[in-house]
Motif scaffolding. Structure first.
Motif, PDB file in Angstrom:
ATOM      1  N   HIS A  66     -19.645  -2.545  18.553  1.00  0.00           N
ATOM      2  CA  HIS A  66     -20.007  -1.299  17.876  1.00  0.00           C
ATOM      3  C   HIS A  66     -19.997  -0.113  18.834  1.00  0.00           C
ATOM      4  N   ASN A  67     -20.326  -0.346  20.096  1.00  0.00           N
ATOM      5  CA  ASN A  67     -20.219   0.733  21.075  1.00  0.00           C
ATOM      6  C   ASN A  67     -18.771   1.173  21.245  1.00  0.00           C
ATOM      7  N   TYR A  68     -17.846   0.214  21.087  1.00  0.00           N
ATOM      8  CA  TYR A  68     -16.417   0.542  21.170  1.00  0.00           C
ATOM      9  C   TYR A  68     -15.899   1.171  19.883  1.00  0.00           C
ATOM     10  N   ALA A  69     -16.174   0.530  18.751  1.00  0.00           N
ATOM     11  CA  ALA A  69     -15.503   0.891  17.493  1.00  0.00           C
ATOM     12  C   ALA A  69     -15.979   2.208  16.902  1.00  0.00           C
ATOM     13  N   GLN A  70     -17.276   2.490  17.004  1.00  0.00           N
ATOM     14  CA  GLN A  70     -17.829   3.727  16.427  1.00  0.00           C
ATOM     15  C   GLN A  70     -17.424   3.876  14.957  1.00  0.00           C
ATOM     16  N   LEU A  71     -17.659   2.831  14.167  1.00  0.00           N
ATOM     17  CA  LEU A  71     -17.309   2.855  12.746  1.00  0.00           C
ATOM     18  C   LEU A  71     -18.249   3.785  11.965  1.00  0.00           C
ATOM     19  N   PRO A  72     -17.719   4.420  10.908  1.00  0.00           N
ATOM     20  CA  PRO A  72     -18.534   5.351  10.113  1.00  0.00           C
ATOM     21  C   PRO A  72     -19.372   4.634   9.054  1.00  0.00           C
ATOM     22  N   ILE A  73     -19.819   3.442   9.352  1.00  0.00           N
ATOM     23  CA  ILE A  73     -20.663   2.674   8.437  1.00  0.00           C
ATOM     24  C   ILE A  73     -21.821   2.098   9.238  1.00  0.00           C
ATOM     25  N   SER A  74     -22.872   1.705   8.512  1.00  0.00           N
ATOM     26  CA  SER A  74     -24.030   1.127   9.187  1.00  0.00           C
ATOM     27  C   SER A  74     -23.697  -0.266   9.719  1.00  0.00           C
TER      28      SER A  74
END
Length: 288
Positions: A66-74
């Motif tokens: 998640h630190n890499y992807a930075q997705l716009p979802i929880s």
């Protein structure tokens, strides 16, 4: 570092990772992750990041991802979408080349076997329940999963705890049978991931590294570091906790919690488990 004043002893036990080593689930993990990344306009997961995820417990791998992807979802939404895809795809896992022959060959040669996987119980069942022919080689009491309560929180791979626990399950059985215990240095850890190899080396064990071809490309030129457990996947506080713990063996003292040394002969790189070289590990011939 681990003392290397003597060559490794004959192998009495084989301790196995599962994902990407016994079964093709690492490729499924990649499909699942890339499917979700594509949904949100993100590029495919590079092997530089995937290499950091392999072998680690879910929470640690999730934080890195998640630190890499930075997705716009929880995070919760990601887990929901991930679980949906995994539930669909994991029941289709297959044995990787050479695995079934290796397991049969080790059993014929009297080598004791245990499983040490970071997969939690739910995913383990999805991946393994249809592969009874494979997992018959691991008695239920010799299957250690990532959510085993005997593994302290935060002590998953690359910490050595899971492999030391797997060994303890074998020794409990041997004790009940009146047989001598297996020492860590008599164990051969089978791993495809870099943190997993480090976990095995920090447990004072021998290791086989059988990586995905793309992972091997990622670590080109650094193979000796991986085999010694010196890529730095561990946490500094782990070394402080473990560097004082020693295990007495016939060849001297091998320090549990510490990595090995470059080219110390305690770990080998294999590109496949097909035609496994038993003699290279001092494993006896087949029983009559």
């Amino acid at each position: 570092m681990t003392s290397t004043s003597a060559p490794p002893p004959r192998v009495r036990a084989a301790l196995f990772d599962m994902d990407g080593l016994l079964i093709d689930s690492e490729d499924i993990y990649t499909i699942v992750t890339n499917t979700i990344l594509e949904r949100y306009g993100k590029p495919k997961l590079p092997w530089s990041i995937k290499a950091q995820l392999q072998g680690r417990p879910g929470p640690q791998a999730g934080e890195i991802f998640h630190n890499y992807a930075q997705l716009p979802i929880s995070h919760e939404q990601f887990l929901t979408e991930q679980k949906e895809l995994q539930t669909k795809l994991f029941p289709g896992t297959k044995a990787l080349p050479g695995v079934m022959d290796l397991l049969a060959g080790l059993k014929e040669r009297g080598v004791h076997m245990a499983l040490a996987t970071s997969s939690h119980e739910g995913n383990f069942k999805l991946k393994a329940s249809h592969l009874g022919d494979m997992f018959q080689y691991f008695a239920p009491e010799h299957q250690v999963l990532g959510d085993d309560p005997r593994i302290p929180k935060g002590r998953g791979k690359p910490a050595p705890d899971i492999y030391l626990l797997a060994l303890s399950t074998l020794n409990k059985t041997l004790e009940a049978q009146g047989q001598p215990p297996i020492q860590p240095e008599e164990c051969l850890v089978f791993e495809d991931s870099v943190p997993g190899v480090e976990s095995g080396r920090r447990a004072g064990m021998q290791a086989v590294w059988c990586p995905h071809p793309e992972l091997l490309v990622e670590f080109k030129g650094r193979e000796p570091e991986v085999l010694a457990g010196l890529t730095g996947a561990h946490k500094d506080d782990e070394e402080e906790q473990l560097q004082k713990t020693e295990v007495e063996v016939s060849q001297g003292k091998r320090r549990v919690g510490m990595p090995g040394e470059i080219d110390d002969g305690w770990a080998k790189l294999l590109k496949s488990l097909v035609d496994f070289p038993y003699e290279a590990f001092g494993i006896m011939e087949k029983r009559a």
